[in-house]
Design an enzyme around this catalytic site. Structure first.
Site, PDB file in Angstrom:
ATOM      1  N   GLU B 157      57.712  92.880  50.680  1.00  0.00           N
ATOM      2  CA  GLU B 157      57.807  93.841  51.764  1.00  0.00           C
ATOM      3  C   GLU B 157      57.149  93.428  53.123  1.00  0.00           C
ATOM      4  OE1 GLU B 157      59.985  96.405  52.668  1.00  0.00           O
ATOM      5  OE2 GLU B 157      60.687  96.646  50.656  1.00  0.00           O
ATOM      6  N   GLU B 160      58.756  90.287  54.650  1.00  0.00           N
ATOM      7  CA  GLU B 160      59.964  90.553  55.252  1.00  0.00           C
ATOM      8  C   GLU B 160      59.591  91.373  56.828  1.00  0.00           C
ATOM      9  OE1 GLU B 160      62.712  91.164  51.226  1.00  0.00           O
ATOM     10  OE2 GLU B 160      62.530  92.802  52.715  1.00  0.00           O
ATOM     11  N   GLU B 161      58.962  92.357  56.900  1.00  0.00           N
ATOM     12  CA  GLU B 161      58.688  93.185  57.704  1.00  0.00           C
ATOM     13  C   GLU B 161      57.722  92.660  59.006  1.00  0.00           C
ATOM     14  OE1 GLU B 161      57.414  97.210  56.738  1.00  0.00           O
ATOM     15  OE2 GLU B 161      59.399  97.664  55.459  1.00  0.00           O
TER      16      GLU B 161
END
Lengths: 274, 274
Positions: B157, B160-161
């Protein structure tokens, strides 16, 4: 939370369409599969023109006749509960779907019940299921019910399976597996419980699920021939025994305010203070 | 695991019937709703006569035309994934259903990313969803993907972010709520991550989900005006900060052998050794 319209749908904050299957206009449209097909086609054209993204269509079990219609109009299944199935479709052709996944986990508890007065541990053999039919003495286990907290589930399972009243002390550890029912993952919280003050030690088993139950010695629990030393289960068992004699504090469950302007408390699990 | 028959079903160890919707005999029976209705009626009579208990009927999305037939024959929905719906019926009239519930939980991670070199914390603002549109700086969060472990989900996460490469250190704590999507419960594991050795601190946000991201001071993180002191989130934040300076060990994730004669390892979460 959502924008109301005169039509039987609302628009959520993600730009998604939520169809209200209890709305009068929906009920009228849903009288026959043929009528619903025509109406749904019109709605889809409207939603596409408005730039909507995902569409959530909840169909009651009593409206099962509409499922084939929705499928032909491009809807897929998303999730289901006993009385309804949720179907979704993603409208933007130039953007990947961000429709969130369905629930992904079962959550279970295993209860290490320690009777400090007699230095005994409560063990059961199951009548049905994967653990049955192989002389496996094990701690009582079970799945959380909807909306249930881990301490409550552990106390409930022990009471149901054996009739013994207990109190929650700590989560000893947690195992995260990927071999649950229906291809789901599962989290197993191993919990340390004590016999409630003054409660009876007399075992009354739940006949439908439990074959037999007994109070066993800590040695028998730790040297279970079905639990290989070094395995995750043995590691959790070893910590259960250390918890029972005060050598391992485990993970504490505290109810703390939810915050973010919302009322109510939630269980928060942290290690004990150093 | 199950008893094979010449018919398109097997009998599981709980006395349940599992219908194989890929079996030739099923596919033949399923050509039209009318033909399936007649065949299913015969199967139900056979199952009842044999003393069977629960029946599991998996219908592919492409077989959506059979859903109304199954409903009329007494089946309910149990769960669904994108490409199928599972329907069940309980046959014994003198015994309560023991059909297990559907998956009950979403599991999410929140990533406290600490850059020890610069004594900074990675924060984001979301573009969509409940946390968007209110100037809320927060740690990166997300849901576990199917079969994913907590440390892997947290690292994924964050990458990705924000484009930042990290390594897992510990679970700081866990919140168990009962207000998830679709009426489900959710477990939120707050995880402590460190910036990977030698990795860039340059942020590259995921434009579709993240509005902005930044490296913030620990003070800004802990004194977030949206996080009420005393709330569960504040308690987790406070422990994140203590973890970052070595004052809080949290919960360790170890891969341990599965045991019970099965191969493979599973993550087991326990507190650090005393």
């Amino acid at each position: 939370m959502a924008t109301a319209t005169n039509a039987p749908w609302t628009i959520d904050r993600y730009g998604g369409i939520i169809v209200d299957n209890a709305h009068d206009a929906f009920v009228r449209a849903a009288r026959t599969p043929e009528a619903f097909d025509a109406t749904l086609g019109g709605w889809l054209a409207t939603w596409r023109a408005s730039g909507a993204r995902g569409v959530w269509l909840k169909l009651a079990l009593d409206d099962a006749r509409l499922v084939p219609v929705a499928k032909e109009r491009g809807f897929e299944f998303h999730h289901a509960e006993r009385t309804y199935v949720m179907m979704t479709t993603w409208l933007p052709s130039d953007e990947a779907s961000t429709i969130p996944n369905n629930a992904s986990h079962q959550v279970g508890v295993g209860a290490f019940v320690y009777d400090g007065e007699n230095e005994k541990v409560l063990l059961v053999q199951e009548r049905r299921g994967p653990a049955s039919g192989r002389d496996l003495w094990k701690m009582p286990t079970g799945l959380l019910e909807a909306g249930e907290d881990i301490p409550d589930a552990a106390v409930r399972e022990v009471l149901e399976e054996t009739g013994i009243e207990t109190t929650f002390d700590a989560v000893v550890g947690c195992r995260h597996g990927h071999f649950g029912l229906f291809g789901k993952s599962d989290l197993f919280f191993c919990v340390g419980l004590r016999v409630k003050d003054g409660a009876s030690r007399e075992i009354k088993i739940q006949e439908t699920e439990i074959e037999r139950a007994k109070w066993a010695s800590v040695d028998e629990f730790l040297n279970n021939p079905n639990i290989e030393p070094g395995s995750h289960a043995h590691a959790l068992h070893e910590r259960c025994v250390r918890w029972s004699v005060g050598d391992y504090a485990g993970i504490v469950g505290k109810k703390l305010p939810l915050g973010f302007g919302r009322s109510g408390d939630v269980y928060t699990y942290v290690t004990t203070e150093t």
